[in-house]
Scaffold this motif. Structure first.
Motif, PDB file in Angstrom:
ATOM      1  N   THR A 108       0.802  -1.213   0.000  1.00 22.05           N
ATOM      2  CA  THR A 108       0.000   0.000   0.000  1.00 22.05           C
ATOM      3  C   THR A 108       0.838   1.267   0.000  1.00 22.05           C
ATOM      4  O   THR A 108       0.322   2.329  -0.289  1.00 22.05           O
ATOM      5  CB  THR A 108      -0.929   0.037   1.227  1.00 22.05           C
ATOM      6  N   GLY A 109       2.090   1.182   0.333  1.00 21.60           N
ATOM      7  CA  GLY A 109       2.910   2.391   0.419  1.00 21.60           C
ATOM      8  C   GLY A 109       2.728   3.063   1.764  1.00 21.60           C
ATOM      9  O   GLY A 109       2.330   2.447   2.749  1.00 21.60           O
ATOM     10  N   ASP A 110       3.009   4.347   1.805  1.00 18.92           N
ATOM     11  CA  ASP A 110       2.954   5.122   3.037  1.00 18.92           C
ATOM     12  C   ASP A 110       1.498   5.441   3.388  1.00 18.92           C
ATOM     13  O   ASP A 110       0.826   6.171   2.663  1.00 18.92           O
ATOM     14  CB  ASP A 110       3.748   6.411   2.865  1.00 18.92           C
ATOM     15  N   ILE A 111       1.028   4.897   4.499  1.00 15.72           N
ATOM     16  CA  ILE A 111      -0.356   5.165   4.908  1.00 15.72           C
ATOM     17  C   ILE A 111      -0.412   6.027   6.172  1.00 15.72           C
ATOM     18  O   ILE A 111      -1.411   6.053   6.878  1.00 15.72           O
ATOM     19  CB  ILE A 111      -1.158   3.860   5.109  1.00 15.72           C
ATOM     20  N   SER A 112       0.655   6.769   6.421  1.00 17.59           N
ATOM     21  CA  SER A 112       0.686   7.611   7.621  1.00 17.59           C
ATOM     22  C   SER A 112      -0.459   8.621   7.621  1.00 17.59           C
ATOM     23  O   SER A 112      -0.975   8.986   8.684  1.00 17.59           O
ATOM     24  CB  SER A 112       2.029   8.324   7.749  1.00 17.59           C
ATOM     25  N   TYR A 113      -0.885   9.055   6.455  1.00 16.57           N
ATOM     26  CA  TYR A 113      -2.007   9.992   6.369  1.00 16.57           C
ATOM     27  C   TYR A 113      -3.282   9.374   6.946  1.00 16.57           C
ATOM     28  O   TYR A 113      -4.073  10.060   7.586  1.00 16.57           O
ATOM     29  CB  TYR A 113      -2.220  10.427   4.920  1.00 16.57           C
ATOM     30  N   ALA A 114      -3.459   8.073   6.741  1.00 18.93           N
ATOM     31  CA  ALA A 114      -4.634   7.388   7.295  1.00 18.93           C
ATOM     32  C   ALA A 114      -4.612   7.437   8.819  1.00 18.93           C
ATOM     33  O   ALA A 114      -5.642   7.667   9.459  1.00 18.93           O
ATOM     34  CB  ALA A 114      -4.690   5.942   6.809  1.00 18.93           C
ATOM     35  N   TYR A 115      -3.429   7.243   9.392  1.00 15.07           N
ATOM     36  CA  TYR A 115      -3.328   7.292  10.849  1.00 15.07           C
ATOM     37  C   TYR A 115      -3.531   8.713  11.375  1.00 15.07           C
ATOM     38  O   TYR A 115      -4.012   8.896  12.486  1.00 15.07           O
ATOM     39  CB  TYR A 115      -1.993   6.713  11.316  1.00 15.07           C
ATOM     40  N   LYS A 119      -6.998   9.054  14.249  1.00 12.26           N
ATOM     41  CA  LYS A 119      -6.067   9.039  15.381  1.00 12.26           C
ATOM     42  C   LYS A 119      -6.420   7.971  16.414  1.00 12.26           C
ATOM     43  O   LYS A 119      -5.568   7.521  17.156  1.00 12.26           O
ATOM     44  CB  LYS A 119      -6.020  10.421  16.024  1.00 12.26           C
ATOM     45  N   HIS A 120      -7.680   7.557  16.448  1.00  6.41           N
ATOM     46  CA  HIS A 120      -8.108   6.537  17.405  1.00  6.41           C
ATOM     47  C   HIS A 120      -7.731   5.121  16.956  1.00  6.41           C
ATOM     48  O   HIS A 120      -7.813   4.185  17.734  1.00  6.41           O
ATOM     49  CB  HIS A 120      -9.618   6.621  17.619  1.00  6.41           C
ATOM     50  N   ALA A 121      -7.297   4.952  15.700  1.00  8.10           N
ATOM     51  CA  ALA A 121      -6.944   3.617  15.195  1.00  8.10           C
ATOM     52  C   ALA A 121      -5.615   3.187  15.800  1.00  8.10           C
ATOM     53  O   ALA A 121      -4.611   3.900  15.677  1.00  8.10           O
ATOM     54  CB  ALA A 121      -6.844   3.638  13.671  1.00  8.10           C
ATOM     55  N   PRO A 122      -5.579   2.021  16.445  1.00 11.72           N
ATOM     56  CA  PRO A 122      -4.326   1.541  17.031  1.00 11.72           C
ATOM     57  C   PRO A 122      -3.260   1.319  15.954  1.00 11.72           C
ATOM     58  O   PRO A 122      -3.570   0.954  14.818  1.00 11.72           O
ATOM     59  CB  PRO A 122      -4.708   0.209  17.682  1.00 11.72           C
ATOM     60  N   LYS A 123      -1.998   1.541  16.338  1.00 10.94           N
ATOM     61  CA  LYS A 123      -0.880   1.340  15.419  1.00 10.94           C
ATOM     62  C   LYS A 123      -0.939  -0.082  14.850  1.00 10.94           C
ATOM     63  O   LYS A 123      -1.139  -1.042  15.569  1.00 10.94           O
ATOM     64  CB  LYS A 123       0.443   1.562  16.142  1.00 10.94           C
ATOM     65  N   GLY A 124      -0.834  -0.180  13.543  1.00  9.23           N
ATOM     66  CA  GLY A 124      -0.859  -1.468  12.862  1.00  9.23           C
ATOM     67  C   GLY A 124      -2.242  -1.900  12.403  1.00  9.23           C
ATOM     68  O   GLY A 124      -2.370  -2.767  11.546  1.00  9.23           O
ATOM     69  N   SER A 125      -3.293  -1.283  12.954  1.00 11.27           N
ATOM     70  CA  SER A 125      -4.651  -1.739  12.628  1.00 11.27           C
ATOM     71  C   SER A 125      -5.083  -1.386  11.207  1.00 11.27           C
ATOM     72  O   SER A 125      -6.014  -1.998  10.686  1.00 11.27           O
ATOM     73  CB  SER A 125      -5.656  -1.181  13.630  1.00 11.27           C
ATOM     74  N   LEU A 126      -4.453  -0.423  10.578  1.00  7.52           N
ATOM     75  CA  LEU A 126      -4.805  -0.045   9.215  1.00  7.52           C
ATOM     76  C   LEU A 126      -3.876  -0.671   8.180  1.00  7.52           C
ATOM     77  O   LEU A 126      -4.092  -0.521   6.981  1.00  7.52           O
ATOM     78  CB  LEU A 126      -4.778   1.485   9.058  1.00  7.52           C
ATOM     79  N   ASP A 127      -2.833  -1.348   8.655  1.00 13.72           N
ATOM     80  CA  ASP A 127      -1.878  -1.972   7.738  1.00 13.72           C
ATOM     81  C   ASP A 127      -2.545  -3.121   6.994  1.00 13.72           C
ATOM     82  O   ASP A 127      -3.367  -3.849   7.550  1.00 13.72           O
ATOM     83  CB  ASP A 127      -0.660  -2.492   8.501  1.00 13.72           C
TER      84      ASP A 127
END
Length: 156
Positions: A108-115, A119-127
């Motif tokens: 997916t590339g860089d998804i830092s914008y999604a996080y 902001k409530h999404a736990p780290k790794g949950s959108l990967d």
């Protein structure tokens, strides 16, 4: 709903990462894979390779299939049946048309914008999962597809 995810989240920059509905699966603890949740498909599919991993025996069938930019045509394949115990404990009898391939699971590339957006999404949950896509779940199992606007997971 089987999975909670984000629908086609595109970053603020053109040509950046897109999050597709691809989720990790492991039906009945037998074989880890990934599923593409596709609300635009009328039916569900499973690769022959993944069906073999699950030790499913298919039944031969001929279906009329219509894909983008092609006329409908008969297609000889297999129907695979699976009793799948979902994460909430429900057991669902499911049927899948067999196919050789569903989609390439590209990074997916860089998804830092999604996080930043969620902001409530736990780290790794959108990967996105990295496994090969073995299953496509379509509208024939609409209750398993992600939904929005349900009043859950609201922030702010």
């Amino acid at each position: 709903m089987l999975f909670r995810s984000l629908e086609n989240l595109v970053s603020s920059e053109p040509q950046e990462a897109v999050l597709r509905y691809i989720v990790p699966i492991n039906p009945n603890g037998k074989a880890p894979s990934a599923a593409l949740l596709d609300g635009g498909s009328t039916g569900s599919m499973m690769t022959h390779k993944y069906a073999a991993k699950l030790k499913l025996k298919g039944k031969p069938t001929t279906e009329v299939i219509e894909v983008t930019n092609e006329a409908p045509k008969p297609w000889k394949t297999m129907v695979y049946r699976l009793q799948w115990q979902l994460p909430d404990g429900e057991i669902k009898d499911m049927s899948f048309l067999g196919c050789d391939s569903i989609s390439t699971n590209v990074p997916t590339g860089d998804i830092s914008y999604a996080y930043e957006l969620f902001k409530h999404a736990p780290k790794g949950s959108l990967d996105q999962p990295t496994q090969e896509i073995g299953v496509l779940i379509g509208q024939d199992y609409a209750s398993l597809l992600p939904t929005g606007g349900q009043g859950r997971d609201c922030v702010g």
